[in-house]
Structures are given as C-alpha cells and as structure tokens.
Design an enzyme around this catalytic site. Structure first.
Site, PDB file in Angstrom:
ATOM      1  N   GLY A   7      -8.272   3.264   5.303  1.00  0.00           N
ATOM      2  CA  GLY A   7      -7.911   2.051   6.026  1.00  0.00           C
ATOM      3  C   GLY A   7      -9.049   1.058   6.225  1.00  0.00           C
ATOM      4  CB  SER A   8     -12.364   0.478   4.697  1.00  0.00           C
ATOM      5  OG  SER A   8     -12.074   0.347   3.322  1.00  0.00           O
ATOM      6  CG  ASN A   9      -9.371  -2.969   1.584  1.00  0.00           C
ATOM      7  OD1 ASN A   9      -9.907  -4.051   1.333  1.00  0.00           O
ATOM      8  ND2 ASN A   9      -9.620  -1.870   0.887  1.00  0.00           N
ATOM      9  CG  MET A  85      -2.865   6.449  -1.838  1.00  0.00           C
ATOM     10  SD  MET A  85      -3.854   5.378  -2.922  1.00  0.00           S
ATOM     11  CE  MET A  85      -4.163   6.524  -4.261  1.00  0.00           C
ATOM     12  NE  ARG A  86       4.396   8.767  -1.406  1.00  0.00           N
ATOM     13  CZ  ARG A  86       4.887   9.767  -2.108  1.00  0.00           C
ATOM     14  NH1 ARG A  86       5.844   9.573  -2.979  1.00  0.00           N
ATOM     15  NH2 ARG A  86       4.437  10.986  -1.926  1.00  0.00           N
ATOM     16  CG  ASN A 102      -2.092  -3.356  -4.276  1.00  0.00           C
ATOM     17  OD1 ASN A 102      -2.429  -2.725  -3.270  1.00  0.00           O
ATOM     18  ND2 ASN A 102      -2.356  -2.914  -5.497  1.00  0.00           N
ATOM     19  CG  HIS A 104      -6.376  -2.092  -8.720  1.00  0.00           C
ATOM     20  ND1 HIS A 104      -5.845  -0.827  -8.547  1.00  0.00           N
ATOM     21  CD2 HIS A 104      -7.111  -2.045  -9.853  1.00  0.00           C
ATOM     22  CE1 HIS A 104      -6.233  -0.058  -9.546  1.00  0.00           C
ATOM     23  NE2 HIS A 104      -7.007  -0.768 -10.353  1.00  0.00           N
TER      24      HIS A 104
END
Ligand code: GRF
Length: 211
Positions: A7-9, A85-86, A102, A104
């Site tokens: 959860g750093s983002n 992660m899905r 998102n 990446h």
C-alpha cells in the site's frame, strides 16, 4: 481504491488527498487480502477499508458483483488500482470504462505482468520506470496517461532499482490522478491527451465522489 498488499502507492495518494492535492476524495479502500498492510494504512487516514472476498473464479463475472455494489453504494466515480493483484472482468470494467486507472512499475508496453522491475533488470534495460494507464480487459494495457523514466545506475542492485522506481511511482500517480480529475483530456488511440477534450465529464453525468 483497490489494493492487495503493502500500500505504499495508496499512502502516496492518501497523503495527496489529505493535502487537498488530489482533485478528489478517496472514498474507500477495497482490499482482497485480509491482513494486508494497506488496510492499516487506510485506517490511519480515516478511510473506510472494506475487505471483500476475492473473486474465486477468474472467469465468473458474478464474483465481482459485491465489489461493484460496494462502489455503487458509495457513488464512487473513479477507481484507482494500486497493487491490486487480480485481473478484473466486464462486471467491473464495463461500468467503469474510462474511469479506472492503474500504475505499473515499467515503461509499458514493456515488461507486463508480475515482477516487472525484476524483468527489466534481468533484461539489462538501461532505462525503465513506471506508467499510469487506463484499465482495459488485457494485462497491463490501456491508454497511457503518464510515464516516468528511471535510469539504471552502474552496479545498482535490484533492490536499489526497485526503491527508486517505487519513489517515482509515488510522485507520478498522485499528480496524474489530479490531472485526470481536474483537467480536460481525451483518449487518442493508445494514449490520453491532456489539455483538450471533455475530460472526466464525458464518462460520468456528474462528478460525484472519487474513489
Ligand atoms: C507497485 O509497484 C505498483 O506499480 C504495482 O504493484 C506495486 C504495489 O506496491 N502495480 P504498493 O502496494 O503500492 O506498495
């Protein structure tokens, strides 16, 4: 926001929100992993944290219905993925088309999938980085909003490179979300162009809360 892990983002976005620099409010965290550190981070920011059972069958659209209901109940207008992660499917993707982003950790379209930083490192890439993109029904693909380059230093370890890419993410994502929520933009093929077009208003009737 959707997240599964550290959860750093999430933290970077929540900090920007707390400083009123995000252009909207984070309504809730939706997490598929009980005990993930991101849940505690949400609590610290006073952001509602929902732990929903992860979709069990990747191909069964019904599994995503509780997630959609949670968003609709809260009138969430934008979904931000940050280490979720899905893969998502039409149940969620269709209602949030053009409204789901998102981040990446590579310069897409290079190095999609898991361990993108390790993939770039082992491939000997001299320049890598991170990408904010709209989410589509394909792995780490969709119109690109912003990218930040990170140049690999001589003798840098993978861990050092990872730390610098994560720092680049924490700078890139909040600023890009702010632009997405507040500036004009339009989708132009494989990228999102800022400064022209109707922006978010073309995807929602009224700009309710953001999430
Ligand atoms: C980040 O590197 C993000 O780009 C990727 O997953 C990682 C999540 O890290 N999608 P964190 O949970 O935000 O710390």
């Amino acid at each position: 926001m959707f997240a599964s892990g550290a959860g750093s983002n999430f933290e970077a976005l929540a900090q920007a929100g707390a400083r009123a620099e995000l252009g909207g409010d984070i309504v809730a965290l939706l997490c598929d992993q009980p005990g993930a550190p991101v849940i505690e981070r949400a609590r610290r920011f006073g952001i509602e944290a929902l732990v929903l059972p992860s979709p069990r069958h990747r191909s069964r659209l019904d599994d995503e219905a509780p997630w959609l209901h949670a968003l609709q109940e809260r009138q969430v207008s934008v979904v931000l993925l940050a280490g979720f992660m899905r893969r998502l499917h039409a149940t969620l993707l269709d209602p949030y088309a053009g409204r789901m982003l998102n981040i990446h950790p590579s310069l897409l379209p290079a190095f999609t999938g898991l361990d993108a930083i390790g993939q770039a490192y082992r491939a000997g890439a001299n320049v890598t980085g991170c990408t904010v993109h709209m989410v589509e029904d394909a792995l780490d693909a969709g119109p690109i909003l912003a990218q930040a380059e990170v140049e690999r230093r001589a003798d840098e370890t993978l861990e050092q490179l990872e730390a610098r890419i994560h720092a680049a993410e924490h700078a890139l994502y909040p600023g890009t979300v702010r632009r997405f929520l507040t500036e004009p933009w339009r989708v132009d093929g494989a990228r999102v162009r800022f400064g022209e077009g109707p922006g978010l208003s073309s995807h929602i009737g009224t700009a309710a809360g953001n999430g």
